[in-house]
Enzyme design. Sequence first.
Site, PDB file in Angstrom:
ATOM      1  CB  SER A 219     -10.803  -4.458  -4.766  1.00 48.68           C
ATOM      2  OG  SER A 219     -11.530  -3.800  -5.780  1.00 48.68           O
ATOM      3  CB  THR A 221     -15.790  -3.002  -7.733  1.00 50.00           C
ATOM      4  OG1 THR A 221     -14.437  -2.525  -7.873  1.00 50.00           O
ATOM      5  CG2 THR A 221     -16.671  -1.875  -7.222  1.00 50.00           C
ATOM      6  CB  THR A 224      -9.557  -1.178  -7.330  1.00 52.61           C
ATOM      7  OG1 THR A 224     -10.813  -1.081  -6.661  1.00 52.61           O
ATOM      8  CG2 THR A 224      -8.760   0.101  -7.139  1.00 52.61           C
ATOM      9  CD  GLU A 368     -10.950  10.018  -1.124  1.00 49.81           C
ATOM     10  OE1 GLU A 368     -10.208   9.724  -2.075  1.00 49.81           O
ATOM     11  OE2 GLU A 368     -11.367   9.179  -0.298  1.00 49.81           O
ATOM     12  CG  HIS A 399      14.704  18.096  15.994  1.00 49.54           C
ATOM     13  ND1 HIS A 399      15.718  18.792  16.620  1.00 49.54           N
ATOM     14  CD2 HIS A 399      14.042  17.444  16.982  1.00 49.54           C
ATOM     15  CE1 HIS A 399      15.682  18.548  17.922  1.00 49.54           C
ATOM     16  NE2 HIS A 399      14.666  17.733  18.170  1.00 49.54           N
ATOM     17  CE  LYS A 521     -10.684   6.369 -10.117  1.00 49.48           C
ATOM     18  NZ  LYS A 521     -11.372   5.475  -9.155  1.00 49.48           N
TER      19      LYS A 521
END
EC number: 5.3.1.9
Length: 555
Positions: A219, A221, A224, A368, A399, A521
Amino acid sequence: MASSNTYSNFKLATELPAWSKLQKLYDAQGKSLNVKEEFQKDSARYNKYAKTLTNYDGSKILFDFSKNLINDEILATLIELAKEAKVTDLRDAMFAGEHINFTEDRAVYHVALRNRANKPMKVDGVDVAPEVDAVLQHMKEFSEQVRSGEWKGYTGKKITDVVNIGIGGSDLGPVMVTEALKHYAGVLDVHFVSNIDGTHIAEVLKVVDPETTLFLVASKTFTTAETITNANTAKNWFLSKTGNDQSNIAKHFAALSTNETEVAKFGIDTKNMFGFENWVGGRYSVWSAIGLSVALYIGFDNFEAFLKGAEAVDKHFVETPLEDNIPLLGGLLSVWYNNFFGAQTHLVAPFDQYLHRFPAYLQQLSMESNGKSVTRGNVFSTYSTGSILFGEPATNAQHSFFQLVHQGTKLIPSDFILAAQSHNPIENNLHQKMLASNFFAQAEALMVGKDEAQVKSEGATGGLVPHKIFSGNRPTTSILAQKITPAALGSLIAYYEHVTFTEGAIWNINSFDQWGVELGKVLAKVIGKELDNTEKITAHDASTNGLINQFKEWL
Protein backbone atom coordinates in the site's frame (compact mmCIF):
# COMPACT_ATOMS: atom_id res chain seq x y z
CA MET A 1 7.05 20.14 -15.38
CA ALA A 2 4.12 20.63 -13.03
CA SER A 3 1.35 22.64 -14.56
CA SER A 4 -2.36 23.07 -14.83
CA ASN A 5 -4.16 21.37 -17.68
CA THR A 6 -1.88 22.12 -20.62
CA TYR A 7 -3.68 19.49 -22.69
CA SER A 8 -7.09 21.16 -22.75
CA ASN A 9 -6.26 22.57 -26.19
CA PHE A 10 -6.32 19.07 -27.66
CA LYS A 11 -9.46 18.82 -29.74
CA LEU A 12 -12.42 16.55 -29.19
CA ALA A 13 -12.12 13.51 -31.41
CA THR A 14 -15.27 14.47 -33.32
CA GLU A 15 -13.76 17.87 -34.19
CA LEU A 16 -10.88 16.30 -36.10
CA PRO A 17 -11.18 16.25 -39.92
CA ALA A 18 -10.08 12.60 -40.06
CA TRP A 19 -12.99 11.64 -37.80
CA SER A 20 -15.51 12.95 -40.32
CA LYS A 21 -13.56 11.27 -43.08
CA LEU A 22 -13.67 7.97 -41.19
CA GLN A 23 -17.42 8.28 -40.73
CA LYS A 24 -17.80 8.66 -44.49
CA LEU A 25 -15.46 5.73 -45.09
CA TYR A 26 -17.45 3.61 -42.66
CA ASP A 27 -20.69 4.46 -44.46
CA ALA A 28 -19.20 3.91 -47.93
CA GLN A 29 -16.87 0.96 -47.25
CA GLY A 30 -16.40 -0.06 -43.63
CA LYS A 31 -19.83 -1.39 -42.76
CA SER A 32 -19.95 -3.46 -45.95
CA LEU A 33 -16.27 -4.44 -46.07
CA ASN A 34 -15.82 -8.21 -46.30
CA VAL A 35 -12.45 -9.42 -45.03
CA LYS A 36 -12.62 -12.73 -46.89
CA GLU A 37 -13.10 -10.81 -50.14
CA GLU A 38 -10.29 -8.42 -49.22
CA PHE A 39 -7.91 -11.37 -48.98
CA GLN A 40 -9.08 -12.57 -52.40
CA LYS A 41 -8.46 -9.13 -53.91
CA ASP A 42 -5.09 -8.52 -52.26
CA SER A 43 -2.56 -11.36 -52.09
CA ALA A 44 -0.21 -9.14 -50.07
CA ARG A 45 -2.77 -8.36 -47.36
CA TYR A 46 -1.25 -10.61 -44.69
CA ASN A 47 2.28 -9.36 -45.31
CA LYS A 48 1.09 -5.76 -45.12
CA TYR A 49 -0.94 -6.06 -41.94
CA ALA A 50 1.08 -8.59 -39.93
CA LYS A 51 3.78 -6.91 -37.83
CA THR A 52 6.61 -8.56 -35.90
CA LEU A 53 8.11 -7.22 -32.69
CA THR A 54 11.70 -8.25 -31.96
CA ASN A 55 12.43 -8.35 -28.25
CA TYR A 56 15.68 -7.34 -26.56
CA ASP A 57 16.78 -10.98 -26.44
CA GLY A 58 16.05 -11.60 -30.13
CA SER A 59 12.78 -13.46 -29.53
CA LYS A 60 9.77 -12.40 -31.57
CA ILE A 61 6.04 -11.77 -31.22
CA LEU A 62 3.83 -11.63 -34.32
CA PHE A 63 0.78 -9.36 -34.36
CA ASP A 64 -1.54 -10.26 -37.24
CA PHE A 65 -3.97 -7.40 -37.89
CA SER A 66 -4.98 -8.71 -41.33
CA LYS A 67 -8.32 -10.21 -40.23
CA ASN A 68 -9.60 -6.81 -39.13
CA LEU A 69 -12.29 -4.78 -40.92
CA ILE A 70 -9.88 -2.41 -42.65
CA ASN A 71 -8.35 -1.69 -46.02
CA ASP A 72 -5.46 0.56 -47.00
CA GLU A 73 -7.59 3.70 -47.20
CA ILE A 74 -9.24 3.10 -43.83
CA LEU A 75 -5.91 2.37 -42.16
CA ALA A 76 -4.31 5.45 -43.68
CA THR A 77 -7.17 7.58 -42.38
CA LEU A 78 -6.90 6.06 -38.90
CA ILE A 79 -3.22 7.02 -38.90
CA GLU A 80 -4.24 10.49 -40.06
CA LEU A 81 -6.57 10.60 -37.04
CA ALA A 82 -3.67 9.75 -34.72
CA LYS A 83 -1.64 12.60 -36.19
CA GLU A 84 -4.47 15.10 -35.86
CA ALA A 85 -5.15 13.98 -32.27
CA LYS A 86 -1.46 14.60 -31.46
CA VAL A 87 -0.99 11.10 -30.09
CA THR A 88 2.77 11.35 -30.58
CA ASP A 89 2.89 14.72 -28.79
CA LEU A 90 1.17 13.23 -25.75
CA ARG A 91 3.37 10.13 -25.98
CA ASP A 92 6.51 12.25 -26.03
CA ALA A 93 5.21 14.31 -23.10
CA MET A 94 4.68 11.11 -21.10
CA PHE A 95 8.19 9.86 -21.86
CA ALA A 96 9.58 13.30 -20.94
CA GLY A 97 8.05 13.09 -17.46
CA GLU A 98 5.52 15.87 -17.97
CA HIS A 99 2.47 15.97 -15.72
CA ILE A 100 0.04 14.58 -18.28
CA ASN A 101 -2.18 13.34 -15.44
CA PHE A 102 -3.34 16.90 -14.97
CA THR A 103 -6.27 16.22 -12.62
CA GLU A 104 -3.81 14.94 -10.00
CA ASP A 105 -0.88 17.07 -11.23
CA ARG A 106 1.33 14.04 -11.69
CA ALA A 107 3.74 12.66 -14.21
CA VAL A 108 2.85 9.29 -15.72
CA TYR A 109 6.21 7.61 -15.61
CA HIS A 110 5.84 3.86 -15.20
CA VAL A 111 8.01 3.66 -18.33
CA ALA A 112 10.92 4.87 -16.16
CA LEU A 113 10.59 1.75 -14.02
CA ARG A 114 11.77 -0.45 -16.90
CA ASN A 115 14.53 1.90 -18.07
CA ARG A 116 17.20 -0.79 -17.87
CA ALA A 117 19.37 1.19 -20.27
CA ASN A 118 19.66 3.63 -17.36
CA LYS A 119 19.29 6.65 -19.60
CA PRO A 120 18.41 9.92 -17.83
CA MET A 121 14.64 10.22 -17.28
CA LYS A 122 13.56 13.36 -15.49
CA VAL A 123 10.51 14.48 -13.54
CA ASP A 124 10.45 18.15 -12.55
CA GLY A 125 14.10 18.42 -13.55
CA VAL A 126 15.27 15.52 -11.38
CA ASP A 127 16.67 12.35 -12.95
CA VAL A 128 14.69 9.46 -11.44
CA ALA A 129 16.84 6.70 -12.98
CA PRO A 130 19.24 6.42 -9.99
CA GLU A 131 16.33 6.16 -7.55
CA VAL A 132 14.61 3.49 -9.66
CA ASP A 133 17.86 1.56 -9.86
CA ALA A 134 18.40 1.81 -6.10
CA VAL A 135 14.96 0.31 -5.39
CA LEU A 136 15.62 -2.48 -7.87
CA GLN A 137 18.97 -3.18 -6.24
CA HIS A 138 17.24 -3.34 -2.85
CA MET A 139 14.67 -5.75 -4.31
CA LYS A 140 17.46 -7.88 -5.75
CA GLU A 141 19.36 -8.11 -2.48
CA PHE A 142 16.26 -8.85 -0.43
CA SER A 143 14.80 -11.40 -2.85
CA GLU A 144 18.12 -13.24 -3.12
CA GLN A 145 18.47 -13.34 0.67
CA VAL A 146 15.00 -14.83 1.07
CA ARG A 147 15.28 -17.27 -1.86
CA SER A 148 18.71 -18.53 -0.77
CA GLY A 149 17.58 -19.15 2.80
CA GLU A 150 19.96 -16.56 4.22
CA TRP A 151 16.94 -14.63 5.48
CA LYS A 152 15.35 -16.62 8.28
CA GLY A 153 12.21 -16.40 10.34
CA TYR A 154 12.11 -15.77 14.08
CA THR A 155 12.83 -19.45 14.89
CA GLY A 156 15.73 -19.70 12.46
CA LYS A 157 13.81 -21.53 9.75
CA LYS A 158 13.96 -20.58 6.07
CA ILE A 159 11.04 -18.76 4.49
CA THR A 160 8.86 -21.09 2.41
CA ASP A 161 5.77 -18.95 1.73
CA VAL A 162 5.17 -15.34 0.73
CA VAL A 163 1.77 -13.69 1.27
CA ASN A 164 1.19 -10.47 -0.69
CA ILE A 165 -1.52 -8.31 0.88
CA GLY A 166 -2.77 -5.58 -1.46
CA ILE A 167 -5.70 -4.62 -3.65
CA GLY A 168 -6.22 -3.27 -7.16
CA GLY A 169 -2.90 -2.67 -8.88
CA SER A 170 -1.06 -3.91 -5.79
CA ASP A 171 -2.67 -7.31 -6.33
CA LEU A 172 -3.85 -7.84 -9.91
CA GLY A 173 -0.41 -7.36 -11.47
CA PRO A 174 1.57 -9.65 -9.16
CA VAL A 175 -1.19 -12.29 -9.22
CA MET A 176 -1.28 -12.35 -13.00
CA VAL A 177 2.50 -12.30 -13.49
CA THR A 178 3.25 -15.03 -10.96
CA GLU A 179 0.59 -17.23 -12.56
CA ALA A 180 1.84 -16.47 -16.08
CA LEU A 181 5.45 -17.22 -15.13
CA LYS A 182 4.77 -20.21 -12.88
CA HIS A 183 7.15 -22.26 -15.02
CA TYR A 184 9.98 -20.06 -13.69
CA ALA A 185 9.06 -20.52 -10.02
CA GLY A 186 11.78 -21.37 -7.54
CA VAL A 187 11.67 -22.47 -3.93
CA LEU A 188 8.92 -20.19 -2.60
CA ASP A 189 5.16 -20.50 -2.76
CA VAL A 190 3.24 -17.24 -3.15
CA HIS A 191 -0.27 -16.41 -1.98
CA PHE A 192 -2.33 -13.28 -2.51
CA VAL A 193 -4.91 -11.63 -0.29
CA SER A 194 -6.90 -8.69 -1.63
CA ASN A 195 -10.60 -8.94 -0.85
CA ILE A 196 -11.91 -7.45 2.40
CA ASP A 197 -14.12 -10.53 2.62
CA GLY A 198 -12.58 -12.34 5.60
CA THR A 199 -12.78 -15.61 3.71
CA HIS A 200 -9.89 -14.55 1.50
CA ILE A 201 -7.33 -14.13 4.25
CA ALA A 202 -8.80 -16.91 6.40
CA GLU A 203 -8.25 -19.48 3.65
CA VAL A 204 -4.64 -18.36 3.13
CA LEU A 205 -3.81 -18.39 6.84
CA LYS A 206 -5.07 -21.98 7.03
CA VAL A 207 -2.25 -23.21 4.79
CA VAL A 208 0.79 -21.19 5.92
CA ASP A 209 3.15 -21.63 8.85
CA PRO A 210 3.94 -18.52 10.93
CA GLU A 211 7.53 -19.70 11.37
CA THR A 212 8.22 -19.77 7.63
CA THR A 213 5.91 -17.12 6.13
CA LEU A 214 6.83 -13.65 4.90
CA PHE A 215 4.02 -11.10 4.53
CA LEU A 216 4.32 -8.23 2.04
CA VAL A 217 1.97 -5.34 2.80
CA ALA A 218 1.47 -3.46 -0.47
CA SER A 219 0.00 0.00 0.00
CA LYS A 220 1.70 3.17 -1.18
CA THR A 221 0.12 5.28 1.58
CA PHE A 222 -0.17 2.40 4.07
CA THR A 223 -3.73 3.60 4.67
CA THR A 224 -5.73 1.64 2.04
CA ALA A 225 -8.68 0.38 4.09
CA GLU A 226 -8.91 -3.16 2.73
CA THR A 227 -5.15 -3.72 2.71
CA ILE A 228 -4.47 -2.41 6.21
CA THR A 229 -7.44 -4.33 7.64
CA ASN A 230 -6.11 -7.54 6.08
CA ALA A 231 -2.56 -6.70 7.20
CA ASN A 232 -3.67 -6.17 10.80
CA THR A 233 -5.56 -9.47 10.69
CA ALA A 234 -2.40 -11.18 9.43
CA LYS A 235 -0.33 -9.48 12.15
CA ASN A 236 -2.78 -10.46 14.90
CA TRP A 237 -2.78 -14.06 13.63
CA PHE A 238 1.01 -14.09 13.51
CA LEU A 239 1.37 -12.68 17.04
CA SER A 240 -1.20 -15.10 18.41
CA LYS A 241 0.88 -17.98 17.04
CA THR A 242 4.26 -16.62 18.16
CA GLY A 243 3.80 -15.63 21.79
CA ASN A 244 2.75 -12.03 21.10
CA ASP A 245 6.38 -10.95 20.74
CA GLN A 246 6.28 -7.76 18.65
CA SER A 247 9.98 -8.04 17.83
CA ASN A 248 9.24 -11.09 15.67
CA ILE A 249 7.28 -8.95 13.18
CA ALA A 250 10.46 -7.56 11.63
CA LYS A 251 11.49 -11.02 10.39
CA HIS A 252 8.13 -11.78 8.81
CA PHE A 253 6.69 -8.53 7.42
CA ALA A 254 7.93 -6.15 4.72
CA ALA A 255 6.23 -3.06 3.31
CA LEU A 256 5.77 -1.90 -0.26
CA SER A 257 5.02 1.67 0.70
CA THR A 258 6.33 5.21 1.02
CA ASN A 259 4.77 6.05 4.42
CA GLU A 260 7.69 5.42 6.75
CA THR A 261 5.82 6.61 9.85
CA GLU A 262 2.89 4.21 9.44
CA VAL A 263 5.16 1.35 8.40
CA ALA A 264 7.24 1.76 11.56
CA LYS A 265 4.10 2.08 13.70
CA PHE A 266 2.89 -1.25 12.29
CA GLY A 267 6.10 -2.87 13.53
CA ILE A 268 7.90 -3.35 10.22
CA ASP A 269 11.61 -2.54 10.12
CA THR A 270 11.86 0.39 7.71
CA LYS A 271 14.97 -1.23 6.23
CA ASN A 272 12.47 -3.66 4.74
CA MET A 273 10.38 -0.91 3.16
CA PHE A 274 10.36 -0.68 -0.63
CA GLY A 275 9.09 2.62 -1.98
CA PHE A 276 7.81 4.02 -5.25
CA GLU A 277 6.85 7.50 -6.36
CA ASN A 278 3.46 9.12 -6.95
CA TRP A 279 4.13 9.05 -10.70
CA VAL A 280 3.53 5.29 -10.59
CA GLY A 281 -0.19 4.61 -11.02
CA GLY A 282 -1.57 1.53 -9.30
CA ARG A 283 -2.48 -0.28 -12.50
CA TYR A 284 1.06 0.31 -13.79
CA SER A 285 2.82 -0.64 -10.56
CA VAL A 286 3.83 -4.25 -11.19
CA TRP A 287 7.08 -2.86 -12.65
CA SER A 288 7.85 -1.17 -9.31
CA ALA A 289 8.44 -2.40 -5.76
CA ILE A 290 4.90 -3.81 -5.99
CA GLY A 291 6.53 -6.52 -8.12
CA LEU A 292 8.60 -7.76 -5.16
CA SER A 293 6.43 -10.87 -4.83
CA VAL A 294 7.19 -11.59 -8.49
CA ALA A 295 10.94 -11.21 -7.94
CA LEU A 296 10.75 -13.49 -4.90
CA TYR A 297 8.82 -16.08 -6.88
CA ILE A 298 10.73 -16.20 -10.18
CA GLY A 299 14.08 -14.71 -9.14
CA PHE A 300 15.45 -11.25 -9.79
CA ASP A 301 17.17 -12.12 -13.09
CA ASN A 302 13.84 -13.22 -14.52
CA PHE A 303 12.15 -10.12 -13.07
CA GLU A 304 14.72 -7.95 -14.83
CA ALA A 305 14.07 -9.80 -18.11
CA PHE A 306 10.38 -9.01 -17.57
CA LEU A 307 11.27 -5.31 -17.29
CA LYS A 308 13.48 -5.45 -20.37
CA GLY A 309 10.68 -7.00 -22.42
CA ALA A 310 8.47 -4.04 -21.58
CA GLU A 311 11.33 -1.65 -22.30
CA ALA A 312 11.63 -3.14 -25.81
CA VAL A 313 8.00 -2.24 -26.53
CA ASP A 314 8.51 1.26 -25.09
CA LYS A 315 11.41 1.73 -27.53
CA HIS A 316 9.28 0.44 -30.40
CA PHE A 317 6.36 2.71 -29.44
CA VAL A 318 8.58 5.80 -29.34
CA GLU A 319 10.80 5.13 -32.34
CA THR A 320 8.67 3.28 -34.91
CA PRO A 321 6.80 5.21 -37.63
CA LEU A 322 3.05 5.25 -37.09
CA GLU A 323 2.34 2.98 -40.06
CA ASP A 324 4.28 0.14 -38.41
CA ASN A 325 3.77 1.07 -34.77
CA ILE A 326 2.19 -2.04 -33.28
CA PRO A 327 0.53 -0.65 -30.11
CA LEU A 328 -0.67 2.42 -31.99
CA LEU A 329 -2.32 0.24 -34.64
CA GLY A 330 -3.98 -1.83 -31.91
CA GLY A 331 -5.36 1.32 -30.29
CA LEU A 332 -6.60 2.76 -33.58
CA LEU A 333 -8.46 -0.45 -34.39
CA SER A 334 -10.13 -0.26 -30.99
CA VAL A 335 -11.34 3.28 -31.74
CA TRP A 336 -12.52 2.19 -35.20
CA TYR A 337 -14.71 -0.54 -33.74
CA ASN A 338 -15.90 1.38 -30.70
CA ASN A 339 -16.83 4.62 -32.37
CA PHE A 340 -17.80 3.66 -35.90
CA PHE A 341 -19.11 0.09 -35.61
CA GLY A 342 -20.66 0.70 -32.19
CA ALA A 343 -18.79 -2.22 -30.61
CA GLN A 344 -19.04 -2.04 -26.82
CA THR A 345 -16.78 -4.93 -25.88
CA HIS A 346 -13.29 -6.24 -26.51
CA LEU A 347 -12.48 -9.92 -26.01
CA VAL A 348 -8.98 -11.07 -25.06
CA ALA A 349 -8.68 -14.87 -25.14
CA PRO A 350 -5.26 -16.32 -24.31
CA PHE A 351 -4.75 -19.82 -25.66
CA ASP A 352 -2.44 -20.47 -22.74
CA GLN A 353 -3.43 -21.70 -19.28
CA TYR A 354 -0.58 -19.80 -17.65
CA LEU A 355 -2.23 -16.58 -18.88
CA HIS A 356 -5.57 -17.34 -17.24
CA ARG A 357 -5.45 -14.12 -15.17
CA PHE A 358 -4.30 -11.93 -18.07
CA PRO A 359 -7.81 -10.76 -19.09
CA ALA A 360 -8.62 -9.78 -15.49
CA TYR A 361 -5.41 -7.75 -15.36
CA LEU A 362 -6.24 -6.06 -18.66
CA GLN A 363 -9.73 -5.24 -17.39
CA GLN A 364 -8.27 -2.89 -14.81
CA LEU A 365 -5.69 -1.50 -17.23
CA SER A 366 -8.28 -0.72 -19.90
CA MET A 367 -11.47 0.02 -17.99
CA GLU A 368 -10.00 2.02 -15.11
CA SER A 369 -7.92 4.02 -17.58
CA ASN A 370 -10.51 4.79 -20.24
CA GLY A 371 -13.81 4.43 -18.41
CA LYS A 372 -14.15 8.21 -18.50
CA SER A 373 -16.86 10.53 -19.79
CA VAL A 374 -15.07 13.88 -19.35
CA THR A 375 -12.41 15.06 -21.80
CA ARG A 376 -9.14 16.85 -21.18
CA GLY A 377 -11.06 19.98 -22.11
CA ASN A 378 -13.15 19.46 -18.94
CA VAL A 379 -16.39 18.85 -20.84
CA PHE A 380 -18.51 15.72 -21.11
CA SER A 381 -17.77 13.55 -24.11
CA THR A 382 -20.42 13.25 -26.79
CA TYR A 383 -18.93 10.02 -28.13
CA SER A 384 -18.29 6.54 -26.75
CA THR A 385 -15.05 5.93 -24.86
CA GLY A 386 -13.76 2.87 -22.97
CA SER A 387 -14.66 -0.64 -24.08
CA ILE A 388 -15.86 -3.42 -21.79
CA LEU A 389 -12.92 -5.82 -21.81
CA PHE A 390 -13.46 -9.46 -20.91
CA GLY A 391 -11.91 -12.84 -21.53
CA GLU A 392 -11.03 -16.32 -20.37
CA PRO A 393 -8.39 -18.80 -21.49
CA ALA A 394 -9.19 -20.95 -24.49
CA THR A 395 -10.11 -23.58 -25.31
CA ASN A 396 -12.33 -23.35 -22.21
CA ALA A 397 -13.88 -20.13 -23.53
CA GLN A 398 -14.96 -21.90 -26.71
CA HIS A 399 -17.30 -24.01 -24.60
CA SER A 400 -18.88 -21.02 -22.86
CA PHE A 401 -19.22 -17.58 -24.44
CA PHE A 402 -17.78 -18.16 -27.93
CA GLN A 403 -21.33 -18.97 -29.06
CA LEU A 404 -22.15 -15.27 -28.67
CA VAL A 405 -18.96 -14.22 -30.46
CA HIS A 406 -19.75 -16.42 -33.49
CA GLN A 407 -23.52 -16.13 -33.85
CA GLY A 408 -24.69 -13.35 -31.55
CA THR A 409 -26.08 -9.99 -32.66
CA LYS A 410 -23.14 -7.98 -31.32
CA LEU A 411 -19.81 -7.28 -32.98
CA ILE A 412 -17.07 -8.37 -30.57
CA PRO A 413 -13.53 -7.53 -31.76
CA SER A 414 -11.25 -10.21 -30.36
CA ASP A 415 -7.58 -10.74 -29.59
CA PHE A 416 -6.29 -14.32 -29.53
CA ILE A 417 -2.90 -15.00 -27.91
CA LEU A 418 -0.77 -18.14 -28.32
CA ALA A 419 2.82 -19.17 -27.70
CA ALA A 420 4.21 -21.50 -30.36
CA GLN A 421 6.37 -23.34 -27.83
CA SER A 422 4.76 -24.79 -24.73
CA HIS A 423 6.57 -25.04 -21.41
CA ASN A 424 4.88 -28.43 -21.09
CA PRO A 425 5.21 -30.23 -24.46
CA ILE A 426 3.69 -33.42 -23.10
CA GLU A 427 2.59 -36.36 -25.26
CA ASN A 428 5.04 -35.30 -27.97
CA ASN A 429 3.34 -31.88 -28.25
CA LEU A 430 -0.09 -33.43 -28.82
CA HIS A 431 -1.77 -30.99 -26.45
CA GLN A 432 0.06 -28.00 -27.91
CA LYS A 433 -0.89 -28.89 -31.48
CA MET A 434 -4.54 -29.32 -30.50
CA LEU A 435 -4.43 -25.96 -28.73
CA ALA A 436 -2.79 -24.28 -31.74
CA SER A 437 -5.25 -25.81 -34.18
CA ASN A 438 -8.07 -24.18 -32.22
CA PHE A 439 -6.22 -20.84 -32.10
CA PHE A 440 -5.96 -20.80 -35.89
CA ALA A 441 -9.41 -22.28 -36.50
CA GLN A 442 -11.32 -19.86 -34.29
CA ALA A 443 -9.89 -16.80 -36.03
CA GLU A 444 -10.51 -18.35 -39.43
CA ALA A 445 -14.07 -19.38 -38.55
CA LEU A 446 -14.92 -15.92 -37.26
CA MET A 447 -13.68 -14.46 -40.53
CA VAL A 448 -15.02 -16.89 -43.17
CA GLY A 449 -18.24 -18.01 -41.51
CA LYS A 450 -20.55 -20.53 -43.17
CA ASP A 451 -23.26 -19.53 -45.64
CA GLU A 452 -26.60 -21.13 -46.47
CA ALA A 453 -25.26 -23.11 -49.43
CA GLN A 454 -22.54 -24.71 -47.29
CA VAL A 455 -25.03 -25.56 -44.57
CA LYS A 456 -27.38 -27.23 -47.06
CA SER A 457 -24.50 -29.10 -48.70
CA GLU A 458 -23.82 -30.68 -45.33
CA GLY A 459 -27.36 -32.09 -45.25
CA ALA A 460 -29.29 -29.55 -43.21
CA THR A 461 -32.84 -28.82 -44.39
CA GLY A 462 -35.85 -26.70 -43.56
CA GLY A 463 -35.93 -24.62 -40.42
CA LEU A 464 -32.61 -25.99 -39.19
CA VAL A 465 -30.65 -24.20 -41.93
CA PRO A 466 -30.58 -20.65 -40.47
CA HIS A 467 -29.48 -21.99 -37.09
CA LYS A 468 -26.32 -23.41 -38.64
CA ILE A 469 -25.34 -20.29 -40.60
CA PHE A 470 -22.31 -18.29 -39.41
CA SER A 471 -22.25 -14.74 -40.76
CA GLY A 472 -18.46 -14.52 -40.45
CA ASN A 473 -16.64 -11.23 -41.03
CA ARG A 474 -16.04 -10.89 -37.30
CA PRO A 475 -12.68 -9.23 -36.59
CA THR A 476 -9.76 -10.78 -34.75
CA THR A 477 -6.16 -9.89 -34.04
CA SER A 478 -3.94 -12.94 -33.64
CA ILE A 479 -0.90 -12.53 -31.38
CA LEU A 480 1.65 -15.33 -31.73
CA ALA A 481 4.68 -15.40 -29.43
CA GLN A 482 7.53 -17.86 -29.69
CA LYS A 483 7.25 -18.69 -25.99
CA ILE A 484 5.78 -17.09 -22.86
CA THR A 485 9.01 -16.01 -21.20
CA PRO A 486 9.45 -13.17 -18.69
CA ALA A 487 10.53 -10.93 -21.58
CA ALA A 488 7.57 -11.92 -23.76
CA LEU A 489 5.10 -11.29 -20.94
CA GLY A 490 6.64 -7.90 -20.26
CA SER A 491 6.22 -7.04 -23.93
CA LEU A 492 2.59 -8.17 -24.04
CA ILE A 493 1.67 -6.06 -21.01
CA ALA A 494 3.46 -2.99 -22.41
CA TYR A 495 1.70 -3.53 -25.75
CA TYR A 496 -1.69 -3.30 -24.06
CA GLU A 497 -0.56 -0.33 -21.95
CA HIS A 498 0.26 1.62 -25.10
CA VAL A 499 -2.92 0.44 -26.85
CA THR A 500 -4.82 1.91 -23.90
CA PHE A 501 -2.74 5.09 -24.08
CA THR A 502 -3.52 5.47 -27.80
CA GLU A 503 -7.26 5.04 -27.23
CA GLY A 504 -7.26 7.67 -24.50
CA ALA A 505 -5.21 10.10 -26.56
CA ILE A 506 -7.65 9.83 -29.49
CA TRP A 507 -10.66 10.22 -27.19
CA ASN A 508 -8.95 13.20 -25.53
CA ILE A 509 -9.47 11.86 -22.01
CA ASN A 510 -7.14 11.54 -19.03
CA SER A 511 -6.33 7.82 -18.93
CA PHE A 512 -4.34 8.11 -15.71
CA ASP A 513 -6.72 9.13 -12.92
CA GLN A 514 -9.57 7.09 -11.43
CA TRP A 515 -12.04 9.39 -9.72
CA GLY A 516 -14.78 6.85 -10.36
CA VAL A 517 -13.57 4.67 -7.48
CA GLU A 518 -13.93 7.42 -4.87
CA LEU A 519 -17.66 7.93 -4.24
CA GLY A 520 -18.36 4.35 -3.23
CA LYS A 521 -15.44 4.42 -0.77
CA VAL A 522 -16.76 7.59 0.89
CA LEU A 523 -20.27 6.19 1.26
CA ALA A 524 -18.90 2.87 2.57
CA LYS A 525 -17.21 4.72 5.46
CA VAL A 526 -20.52 6.29 6.45
CA ILE A 527 -22.40 3.00 6.22
CA GLY A 528 -19.63 1.16 8.06
CA LYS A 529 -20.33 3.25 11.17
CA GLU A 530 -24.05 2.55 10.83
CA LEU A 531 -23.37 -1.19 10.95
CA ASP A 532 -21.72 -0.86 14.38
CA ASN A 533 -25.03 -0.30 16.18
CA THR A 534 -28.45 -1.91 16.31
CA GLU A 535 -30.46 1.18 15.39
CA LYS A 536 -32.81 1.07 12.43
CA ILE A 537 -31.35 3.01 9.50
CA THR A 538 -33.46 5.67 7.76
CA ALA A 539 -30.84 8.07 6.37
CA HIS A 540 -30.64 6.61 2.85
CA ASP A 541 -33.05 5.88 0.04
CA ALA A 542 -35.69 3.23 0.73
CA SER A 543 -33.77 0.49 -1.07
CA THR A 544 -30.46 1.10 0.72
CA ASN A 545 -32.23 1.47 4.08
CA GLY A 546 -34.09 -1.78 3.52
CA LEU A 547 -30.97 -3.70 2.57
CA ILE A 548 -28.93 -2.40 5.51
CA ASN A 549 -31.68 -3.12 8.01
CA GLN A 550 -32.18 -6.65 6.69
CA PHE A 551 -28.43 -7.27 6.88
CA LYS A 552 -28.31 -6.05 10.49
CA GLU A 553 -31.23 -8.30 11.39
CA TRP A 554 -29.54 -11.35 9.87
CA LEU A 555 -25.98 -10.60 11.01
